[in-house]
Design an enzyme around this catalytic site. Structure first.
Site, PDB file in Angstrom:
ATOM      1  N   ASN A  60      54.698  28.436   4.504  1.00 20.16           N
ATOM      2  CA  ASN A  60      54.634  28.792   2.881  1.00 20.16           C
ATOM      3  C   ASN A  60      53.642  28.271   2.131  1.00 20.16           C
ATOM      4  O   ASN A  60      53.801  27.458   1.180  1.00 20.16           O
ATOM      5  CB  ASN A  60      56.122  28.338   2.370  1.00 20.16           C
ATOM      6  CG  ASN A  60      56.190  29.251   1.317  1.00 20.16           C
ATOM      7  OD1 ASN A  60      55.845  30.433   1.143  1.00 20.16           O
ATOM      8  ND2 ASN A  60      57.059  28.647   0.422  1.00 20.16           N
ATOM      9  N   HIS A  93      50.242  26.965   0.187  1.00 20.96           N
ATOM     10  CA  HIS A  93      49.926  27.259  -1.319  1.00 20.96           C
ATOM     11  C   HIS A  93      48.390  26.844  -1.426  1.00 20.96           C
ATOM     12  O   HIS A  93      47.880  26.371  -0.291  1.00 20.96           O
ATOM     13  CB  HIS A  93      50.700  26.759  -2.167  1.00 20.96           C
ATOM     14  CG  HIS A  93      50.916  25.326  -2.154  1.00 20.96           C
ATOM     15  ND1 HIS A  93      50.271  24.326  -2.215  1.00 20.96           N
ATOM     16  CD2 HIS A  93      52.333  24.832  -1.606  1.00 20.96           C
ATOM     17  CE1 HIS A  93      50.789  23.114  -1.707  1.00 20.96           C
ATOM     18  NE2 HIS A  93      52.123  23.461  -1.463  1.00 20.96           N
ATOM     19  N   HIS A 132      47.462  23.478   0.267  1.00 18.97           N
ATOM     20  CA  HIS A 132      47.344  23.514   1.677  1.00 18.97           C
ATOM     21  C   HIS A 132      46.049  23.808   2.107  1.00 18.97           C
ATOM     22  O   HIS A 132      45.272  23.443   2.925  1.00 18.97           O
ATOM     23  CB  HIS A 132      48.406  24.394   2.440  1.00 18.97           C
ATOM     24  CG  HIS A 132      49.747  23.864   2.287  1.00 18.97           C
ATOM     25  ND1 HIS A 132      50.827  24.574   1.702  1.00 18.97           N
ATOM     26  CD2 HIS A 132      50.386  22.908   3.035  1.00 18.97           C
ATOM     27  CE1 HIS A 132      52.018  23.787   1.876  1.00 18.97           C
ATOM     28  NE2 HIS A 132      51.599  22.884   2.433  1.00 18.97           N
ATOM     29  N   SER A 134      53.843  23.170  -4.610  1.00 18.58           N
ATOM     30  CA  SER A 134      54.768  22.754  -3.600  1.00 18.58           C
ATOM     31  C   SER A 134      55.547  24.130  -2.857  1.00 18.58           C
ATOM     32  O   SER A 134      55.386  25.145  -3.940  1.00 18.58           O
ATOM     33  CB  SER A 134      55.859  21.888  -4.107  1.00 18.58           C
ATOM     34  OG  SER A 134      57.053  22.060  -3.217  1.00 18.58           O
ATOM     35  N   SER A 135      55.525  24.013  -1.721  1.00 18.68           N
ATOM     36  CA  SER A 135      56.295  25.040  -1.140  1.00 18.68           C
ATOM     37  C   SER A 135      57.585  25.540  -1.758  1.00 18.68           C
ATOM     38  O   SER A 135      57.968  26.739  -1.673  1.00 18.68           O
ATOM     39  CB  SER A 135      56.304  24.830   0.286  1.00 18.68           C
ATOM     40  OG  SER A 135      55.231  24.745   1.183  1.00 18.68           O
TER      41      SER A 135
END
Ligand code: PAF
Length: 276
Positions: free
Chosen positions: A28, A30, A33, A181-182
């Site tokens: 997941n 973003h 990352h 954050s995921s």
């Protein structure tokens, strides 16, 4: 970019790839990352990203089942960011037998987030050690948003003599200051509007400390009360030494304020490093 889900195949592919940089993730992805992947790109010939939602690091009542998963979009983002290999093992590939051998983390793992998530860092250390053994990276990259995780993993690498260089990527933020954050995807619109307040509350702690206050217990309690009145369920707000994560000694100048709090079912964490 190759997507590989078997350990044996990954090892074969990595045998002749020169210097390897590794970014472990739970998917997941973003921009935070992807920024870690860009940093990895600058340090190696081959960038490996793992995507694995690690059950060992979730407690019985935590959000393992609802943890957001978006493999296809993740792979598109990783391809554009310059990843060479995405390692996406299944649970049975990584844990073919119950993982009864685990890495015991240092005592700080049972403070701060660990006080509220007692199995969390044991699970993180175990999966990261295992992934390090599989990927054998020269350099590994972790985000500073998970500052306690970064600190504990650095300690694991140091104390277990794991031959990997640990690099940290800065926290990436949305325009309103919310740390990427995921779990942000799990916030409803009203919670999403409220979420940046955690960062603003931490900034108030920094401000108070810079104005000369050293009564950190009182500042932490006031900040907790402030957020609680606004509907947050606060796990902790804590001012710590940036180098030990312990309560700062009277003459310590390199500090960090960390916070973890929930909006509804969604737990958010953030931190700010600061110097006095
Ligand atoms: O930070 C994360 O996403 C996870 O804790 C990690 C390091 C990938 C281990 O599962």
């Amino acid at each position: 970019m190759e997507v590989i889900n078997s350990i044996a195949e990954l090892r074969l592919r990595l045998a002749s790839r020169g210097r390897i940089a590794f970014v472990p993730t739970m998917g997941n992805l973003h921009h935070g990352h992807l920024a870690l992947v860009s940093l990895a790109r600058q340090h190696a010939d081959c960038v490996v990203v793992s995507i694995f939602v690690n059950p060992l690091q979730f407690g019985a009542n935590e959000d393992l089942a609802s943890y957001p998963r978006s493999l296809q979009a993740d792979c598109e983002g990783l391809n554009q960011s310059g990843a060479d290999i995405v390692f996406t093992p299944s649970e049975s590939e990584l844990y073919p037998v119950p993982q009864t051998v685990q890495v015991e983390p240092p005592p700080i793992a049972f403070d701060l987030c660990g006080k509220h998530r007692p199995v969390h860092f044991r699970g993180v250390c175990t999966v990261v050690a295992k992934l390090f053994n599989i990927v054998r990276p020269d350099v590994a990259i972790f985000g500073k948003k998970d500052y306690q995780q970064l600190f504990i993993l650095r300690e694991m690498v140091r104390q277990l003599e794991i031959p990997v260089e640990m690099l940290a990527g800065e926290t990436m933020r949305e325009a309103d200051g919310l740390a990427m954050s995921s779990r942000n995807n799990l916030l409803n619109p009203a919670q999403r509007m409220e979420a940046p307040r955690l960062q603003r509350a931490l900034q108030l702690v920094v401000q108070a400390s810079r104005q000369g206050r050293r009564d950190f217990d009182a500042i932490e309690a006031q900040t907790t009360q402030y957020l609680t009145q606004l509907g947050w369920i606060v796990d902790y707000i804590a001012v710590r030494s940036a180098s030990t994560l312990l309560t700062p000694l009277p003459d310590e100048r390199q500090l960090l304020v960390l916070g973890a709090a929930r909006l509804g079912m969604t737990r958010l964490i953030d931190n700010i490093e600061f110097a006095l």
